[in-house]
Write an enzyme that holds these catalytic residues in place. Sequence first.
Site, mmCIF file in Angstrom:
data_model
loop_
_atom_site.group_PDB
_atom_site.id
_atom_site.type_symbol
_atom_site.label_atom_id
_atom_site.label_comp_id
_atom_site.label_asym_id
_atom_site.label_seq_id
_atom_site.Cartn_x
_atom_site.Cartn_y
_atom_site.Cartn_z
ATOM 1 N N ARG A 245 -12.351 -6.186 6.527
ATOM 2 C CA ARG A 245 -11.260 -6.746 7.330
ATOM 3 C C ARG A 245 -10.704 -5.684 8.281
ATOM 4 O O ARG A 245 -10.458 -4.552 7.879
ATOM 5 C CB ARG A 245 -10.141 -7.247 6.416
ATOM 6 C CG ARG A 245 -8.960 -7.887 7.130
ATOM 7 C CD ARG A 245 -7.873 -8.255 6.131
ATOM 8 N NE ARG A 245 -8.345 -9.245 5.180
ATOM 9 C CZ ARG A 245 -7.833 -9.393 3.947
ATOM 10 N NH1 ARG A 245 -6.865 -8.600 3.522
ATOM 11 N NH2 ARG A 245 -8.308 -10.326 3.155
ATOM 12 N N ARG B 132 0.313 -4.147 5.420
ATOM 13 C CA ARG B 132 -0.904 -4.786 5.950
ATOM 14 C C ARG B 132 -0.790 -4.964 7.474
ATOM 15 O O ARG B 132 0.129 -4.452 8.101
ATOM 16 C CB ARG B 132 -1.107 -6.133 5.268
ATOM 17 C CG ARG B 132 -1.224 -6.074 3.726
ATOM 18 C CD ARG B 132 -2.558 -5.545 3.266
ATOM 19 N NE ARG B 132 -2.731 -5.650 1.819
ATOM 20 C CZ ARG B 132 -3.264 -6.692 1.181
ATOM 21 N NH1 ARG B 132 -3.634 -7.770 1.859
ATOM 22 N NH2 ARG B 132 -3.417 -6.679 -0.124
ATOM 23 N N LYS C 191 1.075 -5.303 -2.268
ATOM 24 C CA LYS C 191 0.938 -5.412 -0.816
ATOM 25 C C LYS C 191 2.275 -5.678 -0.148
ATOM 26 O O LYS C 191 3.222 -6.166 -0.766
ATOM 27 C CB LYS C 191 -0.057 -6.515 -0.464
ATOM 28 C CG LYS C 191 0.312 -7.900 -0.973
ATOM 29 C CD LYS C 191 -0.836 -8.866 -0.732
ATOM 30 C CE LYS C 191 -0.561 -10.220 -1.381
ATOM 31 N NZ LYS C 191 -1.689 -11.140 -1.244
ATOM 32 N N LYS D 189 3.919 -7.049 3.734
ATOM 33 C CA LYS D 189 3.567 -7.721 4.983
ATOM 34 C C LYS D 189 4.764 -7.782 5.931
ATOM 35 O O LYS D 189 5.879 -8.074 5.506
ATOM 36 C CB LYS D 189 3.048 -9.135 4.695
ATOM 37 C CG LYS D 189 1.777 -9.145 3.858
ATOM 38 C CD LYS D 189 1.281 -10.559 3.578
ATOM 39 C CE LYS D 189 -0.025 -10.532 2.794
ATOM 40 N NZ LYS D 189 -0.535 -11.900 2.510
ATOM 41 N N CYS E 165 -7.772 -21.308 3.862
ATOM 42 C CA CYS E 165 -8.272 -20.004 3.443
ATOM 43 C C CYS E 165 -9.790 -20.064 3.284
ATOM 44 O O CYS E 165 -10.397 -21.128 3.354
ATOM 45 C CB CYS E 165 -7.609 -19.574 2.136
ATOM 46 S SG CYS E 165 -8.166 -20.528 0.699
ATOM 47 N N CYS F 11 -14.796 -16.020 -2.018
ATOM 48 C CA CYS F 11 -13.573 -15.497 -2.635
ATOM 49 C C CYS F 11 -13.659 -15.615 -4.152
ATOM 50 O O CYS F 11 -13.854 -16.714 -4.691
ATOM 51 C CB CYS F 11 -12.335 -16.231 -2.124
ATOM 52 S SG CYS F 11 -10.806 -15.645 -2.901
ATOM 53 N N CYS G 209 -6.814 -21.634 -4.161
ATOM 54 C CA CYS G 209 -6.110 -21.182 -5.362
ATOM 55 C C CYS G 209 -4.637 -21.021 -5.024
ATOM 56 O O CYS G 209 -4.241 -21.111 -3.857
ATOM 57 C CB CYS G 209 -6.705 -19.879 -5.889
ATOM 58 S SG CYS G 209 -6.135 -18.395 -5.042
ATOM 59 N N CYS H 294 -2.993 -17.820 0.536
ATOM 60 C CA CYS H 294 -3.390 -17.068 1.728
ATOM 61 C C CYS H 294 -3.242 -17.864 3.029
ATOM 62 O O CYS H 294 -3.169 -17.261 4.102
ATOM 63 C CB CYS H 294 -4.821 -16.568 1.573
ATOM 64 S SG CYS H 294 -4.999 -15.281 0.321
#
Length: 570
Positions: free
Chosen positions: A75, A144, A213, A215, A434, A440, A479, A483
Site C-alpha cells: 500500500r 496512516r 493505528k 487516522k 472493501c 483479505c 467483516c 474498512c
Amino acid sequence: MSTDTPKLHANEALKEESNFLRGTIQQELAESTDQFNKGNLQLLKFHGTYQQDDRDARATAKKTGGGKEYSMMVRCRIPGGRITSDQLLAQLDLCDELGNATLKITTRQTLQLHCIKKQDLHAAIQRINHVQLSTLAACGDVNRNIMCCPAKRTGSVHAELEKLTDDLTVALAPQTPAYHELWVADPETGEKTLEGGGPAVEPLYGPRYLPRKFKVGIALPEDNCIDIYTQDLGFLAVVRDHKIIGYNVLVGGGMGTTPSAKKTFPALAKRMAFAKPDQAIEVAKAVLKVQRDYGNREDRKVARMKYLIANWGIEKFRRAVEEYFGQPLADCTEDEVTGFDDHMGWQEQGDGKWSYGLNIENGRLYDNENHQLKAALRAICNEFKTELRMTGHQSIIVTDIEERDKDKLISLIQQHHTPTTEQTSTVRRWSIACVALPTCGLAITESERRLPTIIDKLEQPLAKLGLDKERFTLRMTGCPNGCARPYNADLALVGKAKDKYTLFVGGGWLGNRLAYVYKDLVADDVVVDELIAIFAAFKANREPDESLGDFCARVGRDDLETLAAAAPRP
C-alpha cells in the site's frame, strides 16, 4: 513485582525490541522461503505491506493436499490522494509486472498492489520510491495516510488544506532509517529517493510507536468528502471571507469493532477544541502523544483512541492535550458539517480549466473483455500528463483539462469501453466496498465481488419507485472491521457469518450519525429483497425532502420493519 503492573500485548515487546522496525526483515528477504515469520509480519506493516494468501486458491489446494499461496499486499502513502500521471503509470506497470494485474484505489485515497511475491517485494517498494512515492506508514501502529478533500480549486482555502496535509504527513511520519535502509538505499549508486532516512530514534513515537493505528482527515464544512467523523483526528476548516482562520479539532472516530467482544464499538469523532492555523501541527502532535502515553497497550481490541476518550470523557482528554500542547485551546466554533461532494463528473477549477471525476466501482482498476479501466487511464495519463486525485469513495479525478479537451477525455474513456460517471447509476456511484475475499485474511463474506451484482438487482426497482436519482450511501464490508466505513452510512452490509450479513440503516451521506442494526444474520440470497423493502417503505412514508438515512433514523428499527412489510413492492 507489583501485581498491578499491566501485562503488555506481545506486539509491544516486538516493536520495542525491533531496533526501530528493522527486526530480521533484511535476513528474511534474502531467504528463498515464500513467507515471513510472525514477528516480521507485524513489523512489515509499518513499511506498508501485509502478507496474505489467496483464499480461493487455498480452498482448491486443500482438496489436493497443497498449502497456502502466500503473497504481499503493498500500500502506498499518498497524502490527499494527489498523484502525477507518471506515478500512476508506474503503479499500473507494477501491477502488471509483479502483481495480479489489478490496482485498488482505497477508501483512504491511496493505492494498493495485490499478490506481490515475497521475492519481488524489495523491487516493488524500491520502484515505488523511485517515482517519489512511499509506502512508509501506510499501515502499522502509526499515523496512516492523511485524507484531504481532493478537489482542485484555485484560491487559498484548498491550497491551505493541501499544505496542512503535506506538513502533517512530514510531522507525524516515523523517523527510523530502517525503511530507507531496507527498501530505498542503493549501495552501488547511492541514488537519493524520497525517503532519506533519519536519526535512529523516534522523537515523536518512541520505540513502541502507538498502541494502534491512527487516522487523520481534513475537511470543509460544506464538503465532508473524507468522512471526518470516522477519523481518530479531524481538522474541520473554519473559513471566514474566503480564508481559513483555524480548525475545529475532532477526535476519537473509528469504525472497527469485534461483535464477539461487547467492549468494542464503532464511534464518531467528538468536537474537542479550536486550533489556529499555526497551532494545527503541534495540536496534532499533542493528540498523538496523549494516545501514545495513555492508549491501551494490553488489549489491541480496545487500543484505538476512541476507547481512551470513551473511558476518560472528552473534557479530560482535552485537558491532557492542552497539557502536552502547552497552553489552553479555544472552544470549537459553531461551524459543522453541512454537505458532501463526491466530485464526480465535470467541475470547474476556477482557473479556466476543468476536472473530471471518473467513478471507479469499488476502486478496482482492471482490464477484461468488457471494460478496460487500466487502458483508459493509461491513455489519459499519456495524453494529458496531468495530476490525478483519488477520492475517499474509491474513484479518481483527472485535473487541469482545458475546455477544448473535454470531449477528447470522454472519448478516451468510451473508446476503452469504460462507463463514464454520467452513465453510472446514482446507487452505484455512491457505493463503496472493501477488498474482502479472496485476499483479505479477516474477511468472513464477499464484499467487493458481491456488491456490483447486488446493485444490478437494485437499479430497476429503484427506478420503478422513482428513487433512481436519490442520493444515499451504500457500503459493504466482508467483516466488522469497517474498512469501507459502513457504520455511518445510510445503508450498510457487514459480513457476520458465512454468506450472512448484518444490515445497518440510519446513518447518512453527511457522515455525522451512526447507523443502527436493522437485521442481523441476513442471508445473502435475501439481501436484495430486504433492501427493496426498505426503499418501498421510504417511498411510501418519507417526509418532504427527507433523506433515506434521516427517514430510517426517524422511524426507528421496529417501525421500519412494520412499514417495510406493509409497503407495496415495485
